[in-house]
Design a protein around this motif. Structure first.
Motif, mmCIF file in Angstrom:
data_model
loop_
_atom_site.group_PDB
_atom_site.id
_atom_site.type_symbol
_atom_site.label_atom_id
_atom_site.label_comp_id
_atom_site.label_asym_id
_atom_site.label_seq_id
_atom_site.Cartn_x
_atom_site.Cartn_y
_atom_site.Cartn_z
ATOM 1 N N ASP A 54 114.583 -40.905 -24.538
ATOM 2 C CA ASP A 54 114.874 -42.153 -23.833
ATOM 3 C C ASP A 54 115.810 -43.062 -24.595
ATOM 4 O O ASP A 54 116.217 -44.110 -24.066
ATOM 5 N N LYS A 107 122.262 -43.761 -23.962
ATOM 6 C CA LYS A 107 121.675 -43.078 -25.116
ATOM 7 C C LYS A 107 122.601 -42.033 -25.714
ATOM 8 O O LYS A 107 122.317 -41.490 -26.783
ATOM 9 N N LYS A 154 117.106 -49.487 -20.922
ATOM 10 C CA LYS A 154 117.874 -49.146 -19.719
ATOM 11 C C LYS A 154 119.332 -49.577 -19.771
ATOM 12 O O LYS A 154 120.213 -48.838 -19.322
#
Length: 484
Positions: free
Chosen positions: A139, A72, A68
């Motif tokens: 992710d 990315k 988090k």
């Protein structure tokens, strides 16, 4: 066991109120039952479930701490002015299809992208010994690539289910796999003894200043390769480059795959039957002229070659840049067989006209064109230039016993000439030598006439000419195909 203790405590509690309400022993029994209840409820929770709950919580915390906080979209290096090196490996599984008509090649392969993520690192001891995670590719950061010469979608690694692993020290691996459909310039000049070199170019979405693809090793991994029934894998090579596109450089790896065709199927099913059919086309000239099958046989062979030519043409690209030698060979055989048909028809027409213009008596005599020795001897001796020796006439007439009447007349004539012309022994010797030389000359001329008769036969000449032309064409094209 716990259930029995629980029931005992319940029984004692019920009796306690009735019989030992004010006794000290009742108080001790009540305390013991409470302790047993606590032990029972604690025993329901196993140690493994406590450990599992601890690992799950650590994994949730690790994913939250590692994934988090970082964007990315940015390459995972602390110094953003330096490109991140991504190592490239290709695992070829099999060759699905090579279409010569559309010039398309389908490959089943996996790609291994590996790099070092300097941002997503952790200490396994802080997360209960967890040393690796496998998030979804969307992710976290990954090298976005596309296939330049793809005939399908270019972004072939767009799915979200390709495995991706990140270790605690930042080493990362991404293993996308798919069916690569690429375009390939197929040179079919030496079909079916040809070799093809197909290239696949993979380029990054980011600039070469951000990502650098590096092949390691420089060949395709073929440990799990499954052999193809039509093609042999000869060699592979992977090279890296950074070409410019409108003054912007991108990192590209090019995979070269060399394939060689297996020609056994084509040779057995098409090439050998075609050569055999074209070779027997010259038999039309040794068929009997009165059979009436010359024209039909030649046309049947011509149609068979046309079918084989259309079959081969349907399997090859519809262009004229790299014209196959095998097509030229089949077309030459087709022209040669067409010439055979034309020559057979013209020859039959000429023979028919000759028969119609020849009288019946001449045609009957033509069947007896062999040399008749006695008839020639009769004409030779009638001129009076040579007189046979005593007894020689009967021996020479025995050469052809079928000519009985001629022999008898010759005996009478010979007897009269012997009485008038024979005067001395020297004349007898001279006559014998002359007669013997004459017969030798007749035999030699008879053998030469047979050879010349075959050489003057138009059917024999056409048969030899067609076979010689077929042999020259076949030898030339086979040398061009095999020894390319």
């Amino acid at each position: 066991m716990y259930s029995l203790l629980f029931r005992l405590c319940f029984f004692l509690n019920s009796k306690q109120e009735a019989y030992m309400r004010e006794s000290i022993a009742a108080v001790q029994v009540a305390r013991m039952c409470v302790a047993l209840k606590l032990v029972f409820y604690i025993g329901l929770i196993s140690p493994s479930s406590l450990i599992l709950a601890s690992t799950y919580n650590d994994s949730v915390r690790l994913y939250a701490d590692i994934l988090k906080p970082f964007d990315k979209r940015i390459q995972p290096v602390r110094n953003q002015s330096e490109p991140i090196t991504v190592y490239f490996q290709m695992f070829l599984i099999n060759i699905l299809n090579i279409d010569e008509v559309t010039q398309r090649v389908d490959l089943n392969a996996w790609i291994n992208f590996s790099w070092v993520d300097e941002l997503r690192t952790w200490n396994p001891s802080d997360y209960d010994g967890i040393s690796a995670i496998h998030p979804l590719p969307l992710d976290t950061w990954r090298p976005r690539t596309l296939v330049i010469n793809s005939v399908a979608k270019r972004d072939v690694f767009g799915d979200d289910y390709s495995p991706l692993y990140i270790l605690s020290d930042g080493r990362s691996q991404w293993l996308p796999g798919t069916i690569f459909s690429i375009s390939c310039d197929i040179d079919i000049r030496y079909y079916p003894f040809d070799s093809q070199t197909c290239s696949m170019s993979i380029m990054t979405h980011d600039l070469a200043t951000d990502i650098k693809l590096y092949p390691d090793p420089s060949t395709v991994m073929t440990g799990n390769f499954k052999r193809n029934g039509e093609w042999d894998l000869v060699s592979t090579r992977i090279t890296a480059s950074s070409p410019l596109f409108t003054d912007v450089a991108f990192s590209i790896v090019e995979i070269n795959i060399v394939l060689k065709r297996k020609p056994v199927f084509f040779v057995v099913n098409i090439l050998v039957p075609t050569m055999f059919i074209s070779a027997i086309s010259s038999i039309v000239f040794i068929l009997p002229e009165d059979s009436g099958e010359r024209a039909s046989f030649a046309i049947t062979v011509l149609l068979s070659l046309s079918v084989f030519l259309s079959t081969v043409s349907s399997q090859l690209p519809q262009n004229s840049e790299n014209f196959p030698i095998i097509i030229s060979y089949l077309f030459s055989l087709l022209v040669l067989n067409g010439t055979t048909v034309f020559a057979a028809v013209v020859h039959m027409q000429c023979r028919q006209k000759k028969k119609e213009s020849t009288p019946d008596s001449a045609r009957n005599d033509s069947h007896h064109d062999g040399p008749v020795v006695c008839a020639r001897l009769k004409g030779h001796f009638q001129d009076g230039s040579v007189s046979p020796a005593w007894g020689s006439g009967e021996q020479q007439l025995a050469v052809n016993p079928g000519e009985v009447n001629v022999g008898q007349s010759f005996i009478k004539q010979d007897t009269e000439q012997r009485k008038t012309s024979l005067n001395s022994d020297d004349d007898v010797a001279l006559t014998r030598e002359t007669t013997t030389g004459h017969f030798k000359q007749v035999n030699d001329s008879h053998g030469n006439s047979i050879v010349m008769a075959y050489l003057k036969n138009s059917n024999v000449l056409l048969f030899v000419f067609i076979n010689t032309a077929w042999l020259i064409l076949t030898s030339y094209f086979l040398v061009e195909l095999i020894y390319q």
